[in-house]
Design a protein around this motif. Structure first.
Motif, PDB file in Angstrom:
ATOM      1  N   THR A 124       1.054  -1.103   0.118  1.00  0.00           N
ATOM      2  CA  THR A 124      -0.038  -0.139  -0.226  1.00  0.00           C
ATOM      3  C   THR A 124       0.984   1.260  -0.114  1.00  0.00           C
ATOM      4  N   MET A 125       0.406   2.217  -0.301  1.00  0.00           N
ATOM      5  CA  MET A 125       0.906   3.636   0.094  1.00  0.00           C
ATOM      6  C   MET A 125       1.736   3.695   1.267  1.00  0.00           C
ATOM      7  N   MET A 126       0.836   3.377   2.175  1.00  0.00           N
ATOM      8  CA  MET A 126       1.361   3.675   3.560  1.00  0.00           C
ATOM      9  C   MET A 126       2.458   2.863   3.974  1.00  0.00           C
ATOM     10  N   GLN A 127       2.349   1.457   3.258  1.00  0.00           N
ATOM     11  CA  GLN A 127       3.314   0.440   3.516  1.00  0.00           C
ATOM     12  C   GLN A 127       4.900   1.172   2.902  1.00  0.00           C
ATOM     13  N   GLU A 128       4.650   1.829   1.767  1.00  0.00           N
ATOM     14  CA  GLU A 128       5.790   2.336   1.198  1.00  0.00           C
ATOM     15  C   GLU A 128       6.382   3.439   2.074  1.00  0.00           C
ATOM     16  N   ILE A 129       5.637   4.258   2.493  1.00  0.00           N
ATOM     17  CA  ILE A 129       6.088   5.467   3.303  1.00  0.00           C
ATOM     18  C   ILE A 129       6.760   4.732   4.546  1.00  0.00           C
ATOM     19  N   GLU A 130       6.156   3.803   5.202  1.00  0.00           N
ATOM     20  CA  GLU A 130       6.629   3.214   6.562  1.00  0.00           C
ATOM     21  C   GLU A 130       7.752   2.395   6.319  1.00  0.00           C
ATOM     22  N   GLY A 131       7.926   1.991   5.268  1.00  0.00           N
ATOM     23  CA  GLY A 131       9.101   1.046   4.818  1.00  0.00           C
ATOM     24  C   GLY A 131      10.212   1.807   4.175  1.00  0.00           C
ATOM     25  N   GLN A 132       9.867   3.236   4.177  1.00  0.00           N
ATOM     26  CA  GLN A 132      10.751   3.905   3.627  1.00  0.00           C
ATOM     27  C   GLN A 132      11.018   3.864   1.980  1.00  0.00           C
ATOM     28  N   GLU A 133      10.439   3.104   1.287  1.00  0.00           N
ATOM     29  CA  GLU A 133      10.547   2.910  -0.023  1.00  0.00           C
ATOM     30  C   GLU A 133      10.312   3.923  -0.931  1.00  0.00           C
ATOM     31  N   LYS A 134       9.638   4.874  -0.368  1.00  0.00           N
ATOM     32  CA  LYS A 134       9.168   6.335  -1.269  1.00  0.00           C
ATOM     33  C   LYS A 134       9.294   7.322  -0.430  1.00  0.00           C
ATOM     34  N   ASP A 135      10.025   8.503  -0.854  1.00  0.00           N
ATOM     35  CA  ASP A 135       9.795   9.527   0.105  1.00  0.00           C
ATOM     36  C   ASP A 135       9.129  10.680  -0.436  1.00  0.00           C
ATOM     37  N   LEU A 136       9.057  11.857   0.123  1.00  0.00           N
ATOM     38  CA  LEU A 136       8.130  13.166  -0.328  1.00  0.00           C
ATOM     39  C   LEU A 136       8.612  13.210  -1.902  1.00  0.00           C
ATOM     40  N   ASN A 137       9.953  13.170  -2.244  1.00  0.00           N
ATOM     41  CA  ASN A 137      10.313  13.669  -3.411  1.00  0.00           C
ATOM     42  C   ASN A 137       9.629  12.581  -4.385  1.00  0.00           C
ATOM     43  N   ARG A 138       9.956  11.326  -4.304  1.00  0.00           N
ATOM     44  CA  ARG A 138       9.441  10.453  -5.116  1.00  0.00           C
ATOM     45  C   ARG A 138       7.921  10.290  -5.344  1.00  0.00           C
ATOM     46  N   PHE A 139       7.178  10.875  -4.268  1.00  0.00           N
ATOM     47  CA  PHE A 139       5.618  11.102  -4.753  1.00  0.00           C
ATOM     48  C   PHE A 139       5.260  12.096  -5.452  1.00  0.00           C
ATOM     49  N   LEU A 140       5.963  13.298  -5.203  1.00  0.00           N
ATOM     50  CA  LEU A 140       5.928  14.602  -6.210  1.00  0.00           C
ATOM     51  C   LEU A 140       6.375  14.216  -7.554  1.00  0.00           C
ATOM     52  N   VAL A 141       7.340  13.267  -7.864  1.00  0.00           N
ATOM     53  CA  VAL A 141       7.696  12.740  -9.181  1.00  0.00           C
ATOM     54  C   VAL A 141       6.536  12.068  -9.951  1.00  0.00           C
TER      55      VAL A 141
END
Length: 95
Positions: free
Chosen positions: A31-48
Motif C-alpha cells: 500500500t502507499m502507507m507501507q511504502e512510506i513506513e518502509g521508506q521505499e518512497k519519500d516525499l520527492n518520489r511521490f512528487l515525481v
C-alpha cells in the motif's frame, strides 16, 4: 468505513479509487502507507509520481480534444451533405 454521502457521483469516484488502490497493491506489492513506513518512497518520489501522472493527464486531455474535434467535424460534414442533397434545383427563368 461506511460512505455516508448520497451523491452517486462521489460514490462512483470512491469505488473507482478503491479499485485503483487494489490494482496498485497487487502491482507494487504494498500500500502507499507501507511504502512510506518502509521508506521505499519519500516525499520527492511521490512528487515525481504526481508530476508524471499530471503530464500523462495533459496528453489524455489533448487526445480527447482531438477526438471531440474529429467527431464535431464529422457531424457537421454529414449535416452539410444531407442539406445539399435536399436542395431543389429549378430551371432559371430568363427575363
Amino acid at each position: 468505513m461506511r460512505i455516508k454521502t448520497e451523491d452517486k457521483i462521489v460514490q462512483q469516484v470512491l469505488r473507482k479509487m478503491d479499485e485503483r488502490s487494489l490494482i496498485g497493491q497487487k502491482k507494487y506489492g504494498a500500500t502507499m502507507m507501507q511504502e512510506i513506513e518502509g521508506q521505499e518512497k519519500d516525499l520527492n518520489r511521490f512528487l515525481v509520481d504526481v508530476q508524471e501522472e499530471l503530464m500523462d493527464a495533459i496528453l489524455y486531455i489533448q487526445a480527447a480534444r482531438r477526438c471531440l474535434n474529429d467527431e464535431i467535424e464529422e457531424v457537421a460534414y454529414k449535416r452539410f451533405t444531407a442539406d445539399v442533397t435536399n436542395i431543389d434545383v429549378n430551371e432559371e427563368e430568363v427575363l
